[in-house]
Design an enzyme around this catalytic site. Structure first.
Site, PDB file in Angstrom:
ATOM      1  CE  LYS A  82      -4.048   1.972   2.416  1.00 19.85           C
ATOM      2  NZ  LYS A  82      -4.957   1.820   3.576  1.00 19.85           N
ATOM      3  CB  SER A 157      -8.171   3.716   2.602  1.00 21.02           C
ATOM      4  OG  SER A 157      -7.383   3.083   3.608  1.00 21.02           O
ATOM      5  CB  SER A 181      -8.749   0.772   5.581  1.00 21.01           C
ATOM      6  OG  SER A 181      -9.510   1.929   5.826  1.00 21.01           O
TER       7      SER A 181
END
Length: 488
Positions: A82, A157, A181
């Site tokens: 990420k 996210s 997330s």
């Protein structure tokens, strides 16, 4: 094996083939990079692709293996990180204009741990800007699309992380989970998403959203892989003051022991929400499967559930306001070109470089921390947090794990949630775990009938009891037998 079979491999399956030399790391890495080239124009799950570095690392690992050198547990396995996790000399932008050109001078601790196990990083994953969102629609680098249906969101996210694993771009990915997330996008994309206990995985090198809630966790293709990955990234880190000082277990140990007699609670407050018929059916099926395996499943209650979402958004907004204050155009990142004095430079830099959602949360956070409202909102939210944790503690005095939906339904359409409150409510089932500092995992359970999208169920355990959670989740995963893959 063909490219499609190679990119469908899980972590442990890939490791086994690599160790037997039935497969080379270069072959596997090349297959993943070709898959990236094929699907990225459709899903936009990645921000930075590190082709040359990945192939060079894969070649080096193959050469070391040929010499008989000792290699790590992930030697030659491609993974995706990420974009809010720092990777030395590789763009780490948090999907924000503010950091569009930022290359860290150090690795996050989790990256050092993966490097020690000889993994191959092939890309950085797209995300909601600074992890502020639940759909990966707020990224400066464009929206990510769900590989199951390109008109739907992948969740957020960590949407890029989940979409990339579901699409076969890598064997695993790392995400960060502040209010769901990792778990919510995993549910939307039909993969496994793990939120470890707060403090289990170092946050050093993770760009902070809400420091008391954030936790790095893996996205994987099955529960065993998630446990395997956690075993590598967990551990105390002197560089992280919130890192737990304890004797860490061997994660995944005892996972396949039967669950006969295990006590499972199903909080009625989760079931009283607006769940789709498909989600209710998936939960009912999960409960039946657990009972068939000898678990004792009972309805129970989490009285403070209704307050968790409100408390979360007050606390998270307050903390993100503080954490984003460091982005001022002075030290690194974006700086406006239009200013006549220091105050104007601050104002224009932040106005131009932050997206709408970041600005919204900064304003909300400043409001709840301001004189006259601090006691009314922020301190009250902290007290509610304590009550929620106490309610969980009571439940775990009676039950080994809790079972709940991960989301109310399958993935929604891109652009569907136009009001911020509608987006925030999508975290309803996941935020209590972060508020209380517990651990939870989302596993794919079924498909929706009308839209043919994945649904996830969530297994929750008390703090630092990941192995009990893995045991319940593994057996439930096997019983449900979900094996769907997006036709992309």
């Amino acid at each position: 094996m063909g490219k499609k079979e190679l990119t469908a491999l899980g972590v442990r399956d890939a490791v086994a083939l690599l160790e037997k030399k039935d497969l080379s790391s270069v072959e596997l890495t090349q297959a993943c990079l070709e898959r990236v080239e094929e699907v990225e124009p459709k899903i936009n799950a990645l921000v930075t692709i590190t082709n040359e570095q990945a192939l060079a690392k894969a070649k080096q690992i193959d050469e070391r293996r040929a010499k008989g050198e000792k290699l790590g547990k992930l030697a030659g396995v491609p993974g995706i990180i990420k974009d809010c996790i720092c990777t030395k000399d590789v763009l780490s932008t948090a999907s924000s204009k503010m950091l569009h050109n930022y290359k860290p001078v150090y690795n996050a601790t989790v990256i050092d741990k993966l490097e020690a196990e000889d993994f191959v990083m092939i890309a950085k994953a797209n995300m909601d800007e600074f992890a502020l969102g639940s759909s990966t629609e707020t990224s400066y680098f464009g929206k990510t699309k769900n590989p199951w249906d390109l008109e739907r969101v992948p969740g957020g996210s960590s949407g890029g992380s989940a979409a990339s694993v579901a699409a076969g771009e890598a064997m695993f990915a790392l995400g960060s989970d502040t209010g769901g997330s990792v778990r919510q996008p995993a549910a939307f994309c039909g993969v496994v998403g793990l939120k470890p206990t707060y403090g289990t995985v170092s946050r050093n090198g993770l760009m902070a959203f809400a420091s008391s809630l954030d936790q790095i966790g893996p996205v994987a293709k099955n529960v065993e892989d998630a446990a395997y990955l956690l075993d590598m990234i967990a551990g105390n880190d002197p560089q992280d003051s919130t890192s737990a000082i304890m004797e860490y277990p061997r994660y995944g140990e005892g996972m396949k022991d039967d669950i006969k007699g295990m006590k499972v609670g199903v909080p009625k407050e989760y079931m009283e929400q607006e769940l789709s018929d498909d989600m209710r059916a998936a939960l009912k099926d999960s409960i039946e499967k657990l009972e068939e395996m000898g678990a004792v499943v009972e309805e129970t209650s989490l009285p403070t559930f209704d307050y968790a979402l409100s408390a979360y958004y007050v606390i998270a907004a307050a903390e993100v306001t503080s954490n984003l204050s460091r982005f001022d155009g002075i030290r690194y990142g974006y700086r406006t070109k239009q200013y006549d004095n220091l105050k104007e430079m601050y104002k224009n830099t932040r106005s131009e470089a932050f997206g709408d959602e970041a600005k919204r949360r900064i304003m909300l956070g400043n409001y709840v921390l301001s004189a006259g409202y601090y006691d009314a909102y922020y301190l009250k939210a902290l007290r509610v947090r304590t009550l929620i944790r106490q309610d969980f503690d009571k439940l775990f005095g009676k039950y080994d794990v809790l079972l709940s939906p991960t989301t109310s339904d399958g993935a929604f359409k891109l652009g569907e949630k136009t009001r911020p409150i509608d987006m925030y409510v999508t975290d309803l089932f996941t935020v209590p775990v972060n508020i209380a500092g517990m651990t939870a995992i989302s596993i794919p359970a079924a498909m929706t009938k009308k839209t043919n999208m994945p649904l996830g169920v969530q297994v929750i355990a008390k703090a630092f009891d990941e192995n009990t959670m893995f045991r319940a989740a593994y057996h439930l995963e096997q019983a449900l037998g979900f094996n769907g893959k997006p036709n992309l």
